[in-house]
Design a protein around this motif. Structure first.
Motif, PDB file in Angstrom:
ATOM      1  N   LEU A  95      -5.223  -5.171   2.611  1.00  0.00           N
ATOM      2  CA  LEU A  95      -5.388  -4.369   3.658  1.00  0.00           C
ATOM      3  C   LEU A  95      -4.192  -3.550   4.184  1.00  0.00           C
ATOM      4  N   PHE A  96      -2.900  -4.353   4.038  1.00  0.00           N
ATOM      5  CA  PHE A  96      -1.632  -3.683   4.307  1.00  0.00           C
ATOM      6  C   PHE A  96      -1.336  -2.509   3.691  1.00  0.00           C
ATOM      7  N   ALA A  97      -1.718  -2.538   2.434  1.00  0.00           N
ATOM      8  CA  ALA A  97      -1.112  -1.719   1.312  1.00  0.00           C
ATOM      9  C   ALA A  97      -2.102  -0.422   1.533  1.00  0.00           C
ATOM     10  N   GLN A  98      -3.505  -0.693   1.734  1.00  0.00           N
ATOM     11  CA  GLN A  98      -4.522   0.434   1.936  1.00  0.00           C
ATOM     12  C   GLN A  98      -3.899   1.253   3.138  1.00  0.00           C
ATOM     13  N   SER A  99      -3.730   0.367   4.159  1.00  0.00           N
ATOM     14  CA  SER A  99      -3.561   1.049   5.414  1.00  0.00           C
ATOM     15  C   SER A  99      -2.194   1.918   5.421  1.00  0.00           C
ATOM     16  N   THR A 100      -1.289   1.545   4.849  1.00  0.00           N
ATOM     17  CA  THR A 100       0.092   1.979   4.651  1.00  0.00           C
ATOM     18  C   THR A 100      -0.143   3.358   3.726  1.00  0.00           C
ATOM     19  N   GLY A 101      -0.967   3.347   2.710  1.00  0.00           N
ATOM     20  CA  GLY A 101      -1.181   4.330   1.741  1.00  0.00           C
ATOM     21  C   GLY A 101      -2.079   5.536   2.677  1.00  0.00           C
ATOM     22  N   LEU A 102      -3.069   4.928   3.038  1.00  0.00           N
ATOM     23  CA  LEU A 102      -3.883   6.019   3.943  1.00  0.00           C
ATOM     24  C   LEU A 102      -3.072   6.669   4.984  1.00  0.00           C
ATOM     25  N   PHE A 103      -2.271   5.888   5.649  1.00  0.00           N
ATOM     26  CA  PHE A 103      -1.301   6.414   6.741  1.00  0.00           C
ATOM     27  C   PHE A 103      -0.450   7.592   6.354  1.00  0.00           C
ATOM     28  N   LEU A 104       0.295   7.403   5.055  1.00  0.00           N
ATOM     29  CA  LEU A 104       1.262   8.112   4.611  1.00  0.00           C
ATOM     30  C   LEU A 104       0.728   9.400   4.126  1.00  0.00           C
ATOM     31  N   HIS A 105      -0.318   9.220   3.421  1.00  0.00           N
ATOM     32  CA  HIS A 105      -1.069  10.373   2.738  1.00  0.00           C
ATOM     33  C   HIS A 105      -1.617  11.252   4.065  1.00  0.00           C
ATOM     34  N   ALA A 106      -2.324  10.856   4.890  1.00  0.00           N
ATOM     35  CA  ALA A 106      -2.898  11.610   5.951  1.00  0.00           C
ATOM     36  C   ALA A 106      -1.648  12.073   6.642  1.00  0.00           C
ATOM     37  N   ARG A 107      -0.571  11.403   6.986  1.00  0.00           N
ATOM     38  CA  ARG A 107       0.511  12.191   7.765  1.00  0.00           C
ATOM     39  C   ARG A 107       1.297  13.260   6.961  1.00  0.00           C
ATOM     40  N   SER A 108       1.235  13.232   5.605  1.00  0.00           N
ATOM     41  CA  SER A 108       1.767  14.336   4.808  1.00  0.00           C
ATOM     42  C   SER A 108       0.907  15.397   4.874  1.00  0.00           C
ATOM     43  N   ARG A 109      -0.386  15.159   5.224  1.00  0.00           N
ATOM     44  CA  ARG A 109      -1.359  16.406   5.224  1.00  0.00           C
ATOM     45  C   ARG A 109      -1.395  16.699   6.685  1.00  0.00           C
ATOM     46  N   GLY A 110      -1.234  16.020   7.841  1.00  0.00           N
ATOM     47  CA  GLY A 110      -1.502  16.075   9.133  1.00  0.00           C
ATOM     48  C   GLY A 110      -2.646  16.089   9.649  1.00  0.00           C
ATOM     49  N   ARG A 111      -3.226  14.994   8.942  1.00  0.00           N
ATOM     50  CA  ARG A 111      -4.656  14.561   9.487  1.00  0.00           C
ATOM     51  C   ARG A 111      -4.822  13.446  10.209  1.00  0.00           C
ATOM     52  N   LYS A 112      -4.744  13.337  11.404  1.00  0.00           N
ATOM     53  CA  LYS A 112      -4.961  11.958  12.115  1.00  0.00           C
ATOM     54  C   LYS A 112      -4.546  10.584  11.412  1.00  0.00           C
ATOM     55  N   ALA A 113      -3.307  10.666  11.156  1.00  0.00           N
ATOM     56  CA  ALA A 113      -2.470   9.518  10.584  1.00  0.00           C
ATOM     57  C   ALA A 113      -2.966   8.065  11.001  1.00  0.00           C
ATOM     58  N   TRP A 114      -2.608   8.158  12.423  1.00  0.00           N
ATOM     59  CA  TRP A 114      -2.907   6.745  12.955  1.00  0.00           C
ATOM     60  C   TRP A 114      -4.151   6.261  12.930  1.00  0.00           C
ATOM     61  N   PHE A 115      -5.188   7.091  13.013  1.00  0.00           N
ATOM     62  CA  PHE A 115      -6.681   6.751  12.800  1.00  0.00           C
ATOM     63  C   PHE A 115      -6.727   6.152  11.489  1.00  0.00           C
TER      64      PHE A 115
END
Length: 84
Positions: free
Chosen positions: A19-39
């Motif tokens: 879960l931590f790896a999935q969460s970190t990957g989603l956060f980093l990818h969304a942040r690089s694209r500027g799309r609601k990273a925290w969500f």
């Protein structure tokens, strides 16, 4: 009894790491694209694999949508429309 307890502990540790790896990957990818990273990061901590699959489907959909918009605006000079 000790083996069962240790196996259960390792199972929970593995689930937490997943879960931590999935969460970190989603956060980093969304942040690089500027799309609601925290969500995406927080939702990635809740369960597996629903947030990951949803994110991938939405990213694919958005990429195709942008490609269509770019293609439709790039084919014609300004003010000119295509018949049919």
């Amino acid at each position: 009894m000790n083996d069962v307890g240790q196996m259960e502990w390792l199972l929970w540790l593995g689930i937490g790491m997943l879960l931590f790896a999935q969460s970190t990957g989603l956060f980093l990818h969304a942040r690089s694209r500027g799309r609601k990273a925290w969500f995406w990061g927080l939702w990635g901590l809740t369960n597996f694999p629903s947030p990951l699959l949803t994110y991938l489907i939405l990213q694919t959909w958005n990429a195709r949508k942008q490609k269509r918009q770019t293609k439709s605006t790039g084919d014609h000079p300004e003010g000119e429309t295509k018949d049919g």
